[in-house]
Design an enzyme around this catalytic site. Structure first.
Site, mmCIF file in Angstrom:
data_model
loop_
_atom_site.group_PDB
_atom_site.id
_atom_site.type_symbol
_atom_site.label_atom_id
_atom_site.label_comp_id
_atom_site.label_asym_id
_atom_site.label_seq_id
_atom_site.Cartn_x
_atom_site.Cartn_y
_atom_site.Cartn_z
ATOM 1 N N SER A 181 0.861 -1.187 0.000
ATOM 2 C CA SER A 181 0.000 0.000 0.000
ATOM 3 C C SER A 181 0.896 1.234 0.000
ATOM 4 O O SER A 181 1.657 1.458 0.954
ATOM 5 C CB SER A 181 -0.879 0.003 1.248
ATOM 6 N N HIS A 218 -1.076 -1.210 -4.434
ATOM 7 C CA HIS A 218 -2.343 -0.905 -3.740
ATOM 8 C C HIS A 218 -2.417 0.603 -3.502
ATOM 9 O O HIS A 218 -1.541 1.192 -2.875
ATOM 10 C CB HIS A 218 -2.422 -1.685 -2.429
ATOM 11 N N ASP A 251 -4.563 3.664 -2.101
ATOM 12 C CA ASP A 251 -5.628 3.985 -1.142
ATOM 13 C C ASP A 251 -6.162 5.400 -1.339
ATOM 14 O O ASP A 251 -5.481 6.380 -1.019
ATOM 15 C CB ASP A 251 -5.091 3.863 0.287
ATOM 16 N N MET A 297 -8.611 8.242 -0.197
ATOM 17 C CA MET A 297 -9.419 8.670 0.962
ATOM 18 C C MET A 297 -9.877 10.096 0.749
ATOM 19 O O MET A 297 -9.118 10.934 0.250
ATOM 20 C CB MET A 297 -8.580 8.581 2.236
ATOM 21 N N HIS A 301 -8.222 1.290 -4.290
ATOM 22 C CA HIS A 301 -9.150 1.032 -3.175
ATOM 23 C C HIS A 301 -9.815 2.360 -2.826
ATOM 24 O O HIS A 301 -9.201 3.229 -2.219
ATOM 25 C CB HIS A 301 -8.334 0.459 -1.997
ATOM 26 N N MET A 334 -11.915 4.678 -0.809
ATOM 27 C CA MET A 334 -12.573 4.962 0.468
ATOM 28 C C MET A 334 -13.130 6.371 0.306
ATOM 29 O O MET A 334 -12.640 7.349 0.872
ATOM 30 C CB MET A 334 -11.559 4.874 1.610
ATOM 31 N N MET A 358 -11.456 -5.863 4.936
ATOM 32 C CA MET A 358 -10.682 -4.962 5.780
ATOM 33 C C MET A 358 -10.422 -5.660 7.113
ATOM 34 O O MET A 358 -11.362 -6.141 7.760
ATOM 35 C CB MET A 358 -11.446 -3.659 6.041
ATOM 36 N N GLY A 369 -9.017 3.957 6.942
ATOM 37 C CA GLY A 369 -8.678 5.361 7.168
ATOM 38 C C GLY A 369 -7.214 5.626 7.452
ATOM 39 O O GLY A 369 -6.717 6.695 7.130
ATOM 40 N N PHE A 370 -6.525 4.633 8.028
ATOM 41 C CA PHE A 370 -5.150 4.898 8.436
ATOM 42 C C PHE A 370 -4.270 3.663 8.283
ATOM 43 O O PHE A 370 -4.742 2.541 8.469
ATOM 44 C CB PHE A 370 -5.100 5.349 9.909
ATOM 45 N N ASP A 421 -6.574 -6.525 3.948
ATOM 46 C CA ASP A 421 -5.953 -5.194 4.018
ATOM 47 C C ASP A 421 -6.048 -4.634 5.427
ATOM 48 O O ASP A 421 -7.144 -4.410 5.940
ATOM 49 C CB ASP A 421 -6.690 -4.272 3.026
ATOM 50 N N GLY A 449 -2.953 -4.076 8.839
ATOM 51 C CA GLY A 449 -2.210 -4.749 9.909
ATOM 52 C C GLY A 449 -1.575 -6.066 9.495
ATOM 53 O O GLY A 449 -1.294 -6.913 10.352
ATOM 54 N N GLY A 451 1.162 -2.171 4.095
ATOM 55 C CA GLY A 451 1.670 -0.809 3.956
ATOM 56 C C GLY A 451 2.877 -0.600 4.842
ATOM 57 O O GLY A 451 4.028 -0.667 4.405
HETATM 58 C C1 DX5 Z 1 -6.368 1.468 5.484
HETATM 59 C C2 DX5 Z 1 -5.847 1.199 4.073
HETATM 60 C C3 DX5 Z 1 -4.741 0.225 4.030
HETATM 61 C C4 DX5 Z 1 -3.522 0.666 4.795
HETATM 62 C C5 DX5 Z 1 -2.788 -0.547 5.225
HETATM 63 O O1 DX5 Z 1 -7.534 2.195 5.398
HETATM 64 O O2 DX5 Z 1 -6.876 0.710 3.254
HETATM 65 O O3 DX5 Z 1 -4.409 -0.140 2.717
HETATM 66 O O4 DX5 Z 1 -2.675 1.461 4.058
HETATM 67 O O5 DX5 Z 1 -1.725 -0.153 6.005
HETATM 68 P P1 DX5 Z 1 -1.045 -1.158 7.033
HETATM 69 O O6 DX5 Z 1 -0.530 -2.314 6.255
HETATM 70 O O7 DX5 Z 1 0.034 -0.322 7.643
HETATM 71 O O8 DX5 Z 1 -2.107 -1.549 8.025
HETATM 72 ZN ZN ZN Z 2 -6.389 -0.226 1.256
#
Ligand code: DX5
Ligand code: ZN
Length: 229
Positions: free
Chosen positions: A10, A35, A37, A39, A69, A71, A140, A145-146, A178, A180, A200
């Site tokens: 990511s 990937h 993201d 937002m 992705h 969001m 998810m 979001g983060f 996706d 953690g 990520g």
């Molecule tokens: C969260 C994103 C993820 C995020 C994953 O909302 O969709 O793609 O970047 O980051 P890590 O791998 O650090 O949890």
């Molecule tokens: Zn994502």
């Protein structure tokens, strides 16, 4: 049956000032899918990047598939823009579209692969009548979001449930996870049925600036754990 394993860094955790090089580096280190993201500070409380950045990666020469992705809410307005900007997959959250079936069709009509993203509390029943319109199901394993959040263990049971649904359908749908994901938990995630792994902070956080193959060791570690699972 599972699809071939795919590792999808990511770019949310990349160094944005050197984004083209960062993406080249993770791909040269063995990643398969980028990937991306998106937002909007509305569907999720954070703000990232849009189609212009996707197009910039294509202009930079990135030819690997890009996994957008979304969001963002609403989503339909963004789909043609991302298709034009070179997206390969476009996935969205069912809560962000008033007409999920129509949005999935819109993605395919624009020549992209389509997917639905399920939040930790979203029930699997939302897949019931749209399986034939899906190329990807993304679970998810954190609330969106983060980057850098902790993997929610309940996702493992949910992954096994979706694995069953996909296998029974006999459709070539990818099962992506996706949030953690790290070399420490990826074995159980793979055993639960995922074949597409977003990471990520685990990948970009392993950067060693002096090393030209700075992402090699973490990506090969991830690949070998998946292979053994
Ligand atoms: C969260 C994103 C993820 C995020 C994953 O909302 O969709 O793609 O970047 O980051 P890590 O791998 O650090 O949890
Ligand atoms: Zn994502």
């Amino acid at each position: 049956m599972k699809q071939d394993p795919v590792i999808a860094p990511s770019i949310l955790s990349a160094d944005f000032a050197r984004l083209g090089q960062e993406v080249e580096d993770v791909l040269a280190s063995g990643a398969d899918l980028v990937h991306f993201d998106v937002m909007d500070n509305h569907y999720v409380p954070n703000l990232t990047f849009g189609p212009v950045v996707c197009q910039s990666l294509r202009n930079h020469g990135i030819s690997a598939p890009i996994d957008v992705h979304l969001m963002a809410k609403p989503v339909d307005r963004l789909i043609p823009d991302f298709a034009d900007a070179g997206a390969t997959y476009i996935t969205f959250h069912p809560e962000a579209s008033n007409h999920v079936d129509r949005t999935l069709q819109l993605i395919r009509d624009h020549g992209c692969k389509s997917g639905l993203v399920l939040n930790p509390s979203t029930p699997l029943s939302c897949l019931d009548f749209v399986l034939d319109k899906l190329d990807m199901i993304l679970l998810m394993s954190v609330n969106p979001g983060f980057a850098g959040q902790k993997f929610i263990p309940k996702t493992l049971t949910k992954l096994a449930g979706v694995r069953k649904i996909i296998d029974q359908s006999r459709l070539p749908i990818r099962l992506e996870v996706d949030g953690g994901v790290s070399p420490q938990n990826i074995a159980e995630i793979a055993s639960a049925g995922a074949d597409t792994f977003v990471a990520g902070s685990a990948i970009f956080g392993a950067r060693r600036d002096e090393d030209p193959n700075r992402y090699n060791s973490v990506i090969s570690q991830i690949r070998s754990v998946i292979g053994a699972a």
